[in-house]
Design a protein around this motif. Structure first.
Motif, PDB file in Angstrom:
ATOM      1  N   CYS B  86      25.647  -7.687  44.107  1.00 27.88           N
ATOM      2  CA  CYS B  86      26.892  -7.850  44.872  1.00 27.88           C
ATOM      3  C   CYS B  86      27.316  -6.437  45.258  1.00 27.88           C
ATOM      4  CB  CYS B  86      27.986  -8.506  44.021  1.00 27.88           C
ATOM      5  SG  CYS B  86      29.602  -8.519  44.848  1.00 27.88           S
ATOM      6  N   ASN B  87      27.441  -6.183  46.545  1.00 28.43           N
ATOM      7  CA  ASN B  87      27.763  -4.830  46.995  1.00 28.43           C
ATOM      8  C   ASN B  87      29.180  -4.424  46.616  1.00 28.43           C
ATOM      9  OD1 ASN B  87      25.475  -3.641  48.900  1.00 28.43           O
ATOM     10  ND2 ASN B  87      25.514  -5.844  49.185  1.00 28.43           N
ATOM     11  N   LEU B  88      30.145  -5.267  46.998  1.00 27.96           N
ATOM     12  CA  LEU B  88      31.551  -4.906  46.774  1.00 27.96           C
ATOM     13  C   LEU B  88      31.854  -4.644  45.303  1.00 27.96           C
ATOM     14  CD1 LEU B  88      34.551  -4.632  47.254  1.00 27.96           C
ATOM     15  CD2 LEU B  88      34.668  -7.084  47.714  1.00 27.96           C
ATOM     16  N   ALA B  89      31.234  -5.419  44.405  1.00 26.21           N
ATOM     17  CA  ALA B  89      31.514  -5.248  42.975  1.00 26.21           C
ATOM     18  C   ALA B  89      31.217  -3.833  42.498  1.00 26.21           C
ATOM     19  CB  ALA B  89      30.734  -6.276  42.155  1.00 26.21           C
ATOM     20  N   HIS B  90      30.396  -3.100  43.280  1.00 24.22           N
ATOM     21  CA  HIS B  90      30.119  -1.706  42.913  1.00 24.22           C
ATOM     22  C   HIS B  90      31.352  -0.810  43.023  1.00 24.22           C
ATOM     23  CE1 HIS B  90      26.055  -3.199  42.944  1.00 24.22           C
ATOM     24  NE2 HIS B  90      25.588  -2.034  42.519  1.00 24.22           N
ATOM     25  N   ALA B 136      36.537  -0.539  50.382  1.00 18.61           N
ATOM     26  CA  ALA B 136      36.140   0.248  49.210  1.00 18.61           C
ATOM     27  C   ALA B 136      35.465   1.557  49.627  1.00 18.61           C
ATOM     28  CB  ALA B 136      35.207  -0.572  48.316  1.00 18.61           C
ATOM     29  N   GLY B 137      34.871   1.565  50.823  1.00 14.23           N
ATOM     30  CA  GLY B 137      34.302   2.810  51.353  1.00 14.23           C
ATOM     31  C   GLY B 137      33.012   3.268  50.685  1.00 14.23           C
ATOM     32  N   LEU B 138      32.387   2.390  49.915  1.00 14.76           N
ATOM     33  CA  LEU B 138      31.206   2.782  49.142  1.00 14.76           C
ATOM     34  C   LEU B 138      30.086   3.319  50.029  1.00 14.76           C
ATOM     35  CD1 LEU B 138      31.084  -0.466  46.958  1.00 14.76           C
ATOM     36  CD2 LEU B 138      31.922   1.772  46.198  1.00 14.76           C
ATOM     37  N   TYR B 139      29.773   2.553  51.072  1.00 16.65           N
ATOM     38  CA  TYR B 139      28.671   2.954  51.949  1.00 16.65           C
ATOM     39  C   TYR B 139      29.045   4.138  52.828  1.00 16.65           C
ATOM     40  CZ  TYR B 139      25.421  -0.680  50.627  1.00 16.65           C
ATOM     41  OH  TYR B 139      24.524  -1.436  49.931  1.00 16.65           O
ATOM     42  N   GLN B 140      30.299   4.141  53.313  1.00 18.66           N
ATOM     43  CA  GLN B 140      30.708   5.261  54.162  1.00 18.66           C
ATOM     44  C   GLN B 140      30.545   6.578  53.397  1.00 18.66           C
ATOM     45  OE1 GLN B 140      32.288   2.313  53.660  1.00 18.66           O
ATOM     46  NE2 GLN B 140      33.917   1.956  55.166  1.00 18.66           N
ATOM     47  N   LYS B 141      30.952   6.573  52.118  1.00 18.33           N
ATOM     48  CA  LYS B 141      30.840   7.796  51.321  1.00 18.33           C
ATOM     49  C   LYS B 141      29.365   8.165  51.099  1.00 18.33           C
ATOM     50  CE  LYS B 141      32.047  10.080  47.013  1.00 18.33           C
ATOM     51  NZ  LYS B 141      30.662  10.598  46.940  1.00 18.33           N
ATOM     52  N   ALA B 142      28.562   7.170  50.715  1.00 19.27           N
ATOM     53  CA  ALA B 142      27.146   7.454  50.421  1.00 19.27           C
ATOM     54  C   ALA B 142      26.426   7.961  51.665  1.00 19.27           C
ATOM     55  CB  ALA B 142      26.463   6.203  49.871  1.00 19.27           C
ATOM     56  N   LEU B 143      26.775   7.425  52.836  1.00 20.51           N
ATOM     57  CA  LEU B 143      26.121   7.880  54.071  1.00 20.51           C
ATOM     58  C   LEU B 143      26.624   9.263  54.483  1.00 20.51           C
ATOM     59  CD1 LEU B 143      26.056   4.397  55.817  1.00 20.51           C
ATOM     60  CD2 LEU B 143      24.024   5.792  55.329  1.00 20.51           C
ATOM     61  N   ALA B 144      27.918   9.509  54.248  1.00 20.96           N
ATOM     62  CA  ALA B 144      28.464  10.844  54.548  1.00 20.96           C
ATOM     63  C   ALA B 144      27.787  11.892  53.668  1.00 20.96           C
ATOM     64  CB  ALA B 144      29.978  10.853  54.336  1.00 20.96           C
ATOM     65  N   ASP B 145      27.524  11.524  52.421  1.00 23.20           N
ATOM     66  CA  ASP B 145      26.884  12.457  51.484  1.00 23.20           C
ATOM     67  C   ASP B 145      25.503  12.905  51.972  1.00 23.20           C
ATOM     68  OD1 ASP B 145      29.018  12.396  49.792  1.00 23.20           O
ATOM     69  OD2 ASP B 145      28.118  11.062  48.301  1.00 23.20           O
ATOM     70  N   ALA B 199      25.152  -5.016  54.005  1.00 25.09           N
ATOM     71  CA  ALA B 199      25.823  -4.616  52.763  1.00 25.09           C
ATOM     72  C   ALA B 199      26.671  -5.748  52.201  1.00 25.09           C
ATOM     73  CB  ALA B 199      26.654  -3.362  53.014  1.00 25.09           C
ATOM     74  N   CYS B 200      26.033  -6.888  52.058  1.00 25.57           N
ATOM     75  CA  CYS B 200      26.641  -8.048  51.387  1.00 25.57           C
ATOM     76  C   CYS B 200      25.467  -8.941  51.044  1.00 25.57           C
ATOM     77  CB  CYS B 200      27.626  -8.783  52.297  1.00 25.57           C
ATOM     78  SG  CYS B 200      28.182 -10.370  51.612  1.00 25.57           S
ATOM     79  N   THR B 201      25.375  -9.363  49.781  1.00 25.58           N
ATOM     80  CA  THR B 201      24.195 -10.125  49.354  1.00 25.58           C
ATOM     81  C   THR B 201      24.186 -11.562  49.858  1.00 25.58           C
ATOM     82  OG1 THR B 201      25.258 -10.504  47.219  1.00 25.58           O
ATOM     83  CG2 THR B 201      23.664  -8.694  47.331  1.00 25.58           C
ATOM     84  N   GLU B 202      25.245 -11.969  50.546  1.00 27.09           N
ATOM     85  CA  GLU B 202      25.194 -13.307  51.177  1.00 27.09           C
ATOM     86  C   GLU B 202      24.450 -13.236  52.522  1.00 27.09           C
ATOM     87  OE1 GLU B 202      26.679 -15.728  49.273  1.00 27.09           O
ATOM     88  OE2 GLU B 202      27.739 -14.319  47.980  1.00 27.09           O
ATOM     89  N   PHE B 203      24.534 -12.108  53.222  1.00 26.95           N
ATOM     90  CA  PHE B 203      23.892 -12.014  54.545  1.00 26.95           C
ATOM     91  C   PHE B 203      22.394 -12.350  54.509  1.00 26.95           C
ATOM     92  CE2 PHE B 203      27.179  -8.483  55.816  1.00 26.95           C
ATOM     93  CZ  PHE B 203      28.152  -9.448  56.047  1.00 26.95           C
ATOM     94  N   PRO B 204      21.634 -11.766  53.546  1.00 26.77           N
ATOM     95  CA  PRO B 204      20.187 -12.044  53.576  1.00 26.77           C
ATOM     96  C   PRO B 204      19.827 -13.498  53.245  1.00 26.77           C
ATOM     97  CG  PRO B 204      20.637 -10.006  52.409  1.00 26.77           C
ATOM     98  CD  PRO B 204      21.951 -10.709  52.587  1.00 26.77           C
ATOM     99  N   LEU B 205      20.812 -14.312  52.878  1.00 25.58           N
ATOM    100  CA  LEU B 205      20.526 -15.749  52.727  1.00 25.58           C
ATOM    101  C   LEU B 205      20.238 -16.359  54.105  1.00 25.58           C
ATOM    102  CD1 LEU B 205      23.268 -16.705  50.091  1.00 25.58           C
ATOM    103  CD2 LEU B 205      20.807 -16.615  49.715  1.00 25.58           C
ATOM    104  N   LEU B 206      20.681 -15.690  55.159  1.00 34.59           N
ATOM    105  CA  LEU B 206      20.483 -16.218  56.519  1.00 34.59           C
ATOM    106  C   LEU B 206      19.790 -15.249  57.469  1.00 34.59           C
ATOM    107  CD1 LEU B 206      23.777 -18.178  57.211  1.00 34.59           C
ATOM    108  CD2 LEU B 206      21.485 -19.078  56.860  1.00 34.59           C
ATOM    109  N   LEU B 207      19.856 -13.979  57.179  1.00 32.86           N
ATOM    110  CA  LEU B 207      19.277 -12.985  58.104  1.00 32.86           C
ATOM    111  C   LEU B 207      18.042 -12.337  57.508  1.00 32.86           C
ATOM    112  CD1 LEU B 207      22.491 -11.034  59.246  1.00 32.86           C
ATOM    113  CD2 LEU B 207      21.432 -13.030  60.326  1.00 32.86           C
ATOM    114  N   ASP B 208      17.069 -12.028  58.364  1.00 31.67           N
ATOM    115  CA  ASP B 208      15.966 -11.186  57.924  1.00 31.67           C
ATOM    116  C   ASP B 208      15.527 -10.291  59.068  1.00 31.67           C
ATOM    117  OD1 ASP B 208      13.593 -12.284  59.362  1.00 31.67           O
ATOM    118  OD2 ASP B 208      14.191 -14.091  58.291  1.00 31.67           O
TER     119      ASP B 208
END
Lengths: 235, 235
Positions: B86-90, B136-145, B199-208
């Motif tokens: 779960c991405n957000l839970a991070h 939460a900004g998790l990905y924005q921060k990691a990508l900025a880094d 960046a959400c584990t529900e998306f890959p249930l439908l997207l590839d």
């Protein structure tokens, strides 16, 4: 999950994909509008459990002690009842039950009970299984206890079913494997079966009721529905 | 599993189907000829974890303490490292790490690292996520880094993504929902994204990946492959 819902312990890994298939059926059988409405499942997807087929052939270690250890582990983690989505492993059910203080719900008892309720009295049940589960006699005994005639596979048919299961465990879920399994099941129908029990949790990875002219009891599905009903029951 | 394989603990239930999807990807990523070759996973599919989206909006309890409790539980059961599909839970990763003595593998770090290795230096990353994970900004921060430009969703697009996620959590995996998600992702591509992170584990249930003209990083898949590699690594 509602506060009073029971936590489910799953003795898993036999095989790993059958366990995941079982978990998915539990999710689908749960009336839920949010993550919080689901049933809590604690799962030990455990590859240390020795081969059940080899043990039944007298060629490998007894899986009973490891199954009992996993069961104790799940109970200590808060499981309030246990299920095990593997039919043959129920040959060691007594080892599990001797080790725990919570109920163990048998896939064999539930599948037989579902087959009885979904077919005419006295009608023959086609038992589709693997060599080990056949040799363990779990279903033959349970069906005899309720006076149901059972149509079984020949040794060659059992070997062929096992070859298909091995393919599924290797990740081969091709139409060829599915057709092979369906054809084996239809041989039981041709010999008089009026209802089929898929007594191996790998079979429902490829077979479903829509493929047959007779009622098809998926042991995985029956156990999943019972699991949700028990987890959500009030008593 | 080989004797030296590490046992994986999975903080699950966010949502339950995303956890099962993750487990299936772990199984498929494992080179295995028998049940015994698989990686041991211990899973707490736990619906007691409060809503992460509500907590991010300041409308619900802090999930941190429950996440930490689940993590401690999994460590006590023998897990040698933890993952959380779960991405957000991070956003509560520090609560988890403060409570345990084993490594926690971040889906955010792994997904960003995968995106970097699969795209040209300096190319823009399209961040497809939910309102909570965006806030939460998790990905924005990691990508900025790592000095990567990021193309983000508008508030309306985030809300629309969330509406699709809620449909998926209700079991609606129709073509309409899939098309809606794909169209949202393609808006990021139209705005210059050369690689997409789901960046959400529900998306890959439908997207590839086959659905897109650009590289599509499934956070679920990246974490699953990393999990198998770590469980099987010798050091």
């Amino acid at each position: 999950m509602a506060e009073q819902d029971r936590t489910v312990g799953i003795i898993g890994g036999m095989g790993p994909e059958a366990t995941v298939d079982f978990m998915l059926r539990v999710i689908k059988a749960t009336p839920a509008k949010s993550d919080q409405d689901h049933v809590r499942t604690i799962v030990d997807n455990n590859p240390h459990i020795p081969s059940r087929q080899m043990a039944m052939r007298g060629e490998g270690p007894n899986p009973g002690p490891v199954l009992a250890e996993v069961a104790v582990h799940l109970e200590s983690m808060g499981a309030e009842f246990l299920v095990m989505p593997c039919n043959l492993a129920h040959a060691w059910q007594s080892d599990i039950e001797a080790a725990i203080n919570i109920p163990f719900i048998s896939i064999v008892d539930e599948s037989v009970s579902s087959a009885i309720s979904r077919s005419e009295e006295g009608s023959a049940v086609g038992l589709m299984t693997t060599p080990g589960c056949f040799a363990a006699g779990l279903y033959q005994k349970a069906l005899a206890d309720v006076n149901r005639p059972v149509i079984t596979q020949t040794p060659d048919e059992l070997s062929e079913a096992m070859a298909h299961v091995e393919q599924i465990k290797l990740g081969n879920k091709s139409a060829k494997v599915a057709d092979g399994l369906r054809s084996l099941a239809n041989k039981l129908v041709a010999r008089g079966a009026r209802i089929l029990i898929a007594a191996c949790t790998e079979f429902p990875l490829l077979l479903d009721e829509s493929m047959f002219d007779v009622t098809f009891v998926s042991s995985t599905d029956v156990l999943a529905k019972k699991t949700v009903a028990l987890a959500k029951s009030e008593s």
